[in-house]
Design an enzyme around this catalytic site. Structure first.
Site, PDB file in Angstrom:
ATOM      1  CB  CYS A 101      -0.953   0.005   1.187  1.00 39.97           C
ATOM      2  SG  CYS A 101      -2.093  -1.381   1.134  1.00 39.97           S
ATOM      3  CG  HIS A 161      -3.344   3.551   1.643  1.00 40.09           C
ATOM      4  ND1 HIS A 161      -3.748   3.046   0.439  1.00 40.09           N
ATOM      5  CD2 HIS A 161      -3.432   2.519   2.533  1.00 40.09           C
ATOM      6  CE1 HIS A 161      -4.057   1.763   0.579  1.00 40.09           C
ATOM      7  NE2 HIS A 161      -3.878   1.426   1.843  1.00 40.09           N
ATOM      8  CG  ASN A 206      -6.656  -0.881   0.793  1.00 36.98           C
ATOM      9  OD1 ASN A 206      -5.888  -0.487  -0.082  1.00 36.98           O
ATOM     10  ND2 ASN A 206      -6.249  -1.278   1.988  1.00 36.98           N
TER      11      ASN A 206
END
Ligand code: UT7
Length: 321
Positions: free
Chosen positions: A115, A248, A278
């Site tokens: 990520c 993020h 996500n």
């Protein structure tokens, strides 16, 4: 005047297939729209169909950024693609993007920091542009996390989606535009809190995503607030000077808690987790592209990008857009 990496355009790509929380429940996953929204803020995500891959999504995002800037692909000297879901174990998916864009010679490689991948890619590309390795760079985050999900594990499979985001960086002599500071971290002691239980050199399989969500959540808020503060200090700016935070997109509650910890205005935080879920390395450039295209982020704005993910890895960048 200093040679800096200026963001001249952004682009993004989402697979057409959009799946709502209710549709996940209809597919037989033991969950509800209400649980997912309350715990994460997610309403929907996009999933890649057959034939759509990390490289095809990355190429579409990169093409849009090039078109937006009116820059010919042959000017690109560097492609850095952040992904944990490459098309093949090797070669790097960045070389597939390169070929699809019709570029026959440039530097092209992938970065695996999950990520945080886009922040790692941005930092590496920024330093390579400053070091005169290239004048134009494509920095891309692209993922097809749907292919790593265990559909029997409701604690993870409702959280992720597929997509890609790209930025076009140009090296320019400027006073204070472009990337002002980046900071990166990793702490491998936390490998087992967020990982994939397969790999070329261990099981010989692709594996499935595993996460201890509560513990990741706890670390995320602390690490993100720390690295945002650290990077702003390195850039010589204070939290109250920030026009937009582009975080993020893992969980709306993480975004809110991090903004609160740093005293940042929650209305200045770009939120796309509700529509994209996500998307790992793709989430920051996807959110950036959304906010640039809808006119919220404008030239001259001071923006901070931040991410945290498997490893753990975490990082941030301060950019004068
Ligand atoms: O991108 C990298 C960074 N990743 C992250 O930052 C993710 C961080 N973690 C999180 O976002 C949150 O921890 C989650 C969204 C993953 C989980 O939220 P939580 O508030 O920590 O929930 P929990 O894991 O404590 O689960 C609470 C309950 C459990 O039931 P019991 O044991 O209390 O009866 C779970 O079994 O919710 C249950 N549950 C679900 N219920 C309906 C877990 N997943 C689901 C689900 N649908 N999909």
């Amino acid at each position: 005047m200093t040679r800096r990496s200026v963001i001249v355009a952004t682009g993004s790509a989402l697979p057409p297939l959009r799946v709502t929380n209710a549709e996940l429940a209809e597919r037989g996953i033991d969950t509800t729209h209400e649980w997912i929204v309350e715990r994460t803020g997610i309403h929907a995500r996009h999933f890649a169909a057959d034939g759509e891959t990390t490289a095809t999504l990355a190429t579409e995002a990169a093409r849009k950024a090039l078109a937006e800037a009116g820059v010919a692909a042959e000017k690109i000297g560097l492609i850095v693609l952040a992904t944990a879901t490459p098309d093949q174990t090797f070669p790097a998916s960045a070389t597939r993007v390169q070929t699809a864009l019709g570029i026959n010679d440039c530097i092209a490689f992938d970065i695996a920091a999950v990520c945080t991948g886009f922040l790692y890619a941005l930092s590496v590309a920024d330093n390579m542009l400053k070091g005169q390795m290239a004048d134009y760079a494509l920095v891309i985050g692209a993922e097809t996390f749907s292919r790593l999900l265990d559909w029997e594990d409701r604690t993870t499979c409702v959280l992720f989606g597929d997509g890609a985001g790209a930025i076009l960086l140009k090296a320019e002599e400027t006073e204070d535009r472009g990337v002002l500071a980046t900071r990166l971290h990793a702490d491998g002691r936390h490998n087992d809190l967020l990982y994939v239980d397969g790999g070329v050199s261990t099981t010989g399989t692709v594996g499935k995503l595993r996460m201890k969500g509560k513990e990741v959540f706890r670390h995320a808020v602390v690490n993100l607030a720390d690295v945002l503060g650290e990077t702003l200090t390195a850039a010589g700016h204070r939290p109250e000077e920030v026009d937009w935070v582009v975080p993020h997109q893992a969980n709306k509650r993480i975004l809110d808690a991090t903004a609160k910890k740093l005293g940042l205005d929650p209305n200045r935080v770009i939120v796309t987790v509700d529509q994209h879920a996500n998307t790992s390395a793709a989430s920051v450039p996807l959110a950036l592209d959304v906010a640039v295209r809808d006119g919220r982020i404008k030239p001259g704005d001071l923006i901070v990008l931040e991410a945290m993910g498997g490893g753990f890895t975490w990082g941030a960048a301060v950019v004068r857009y």
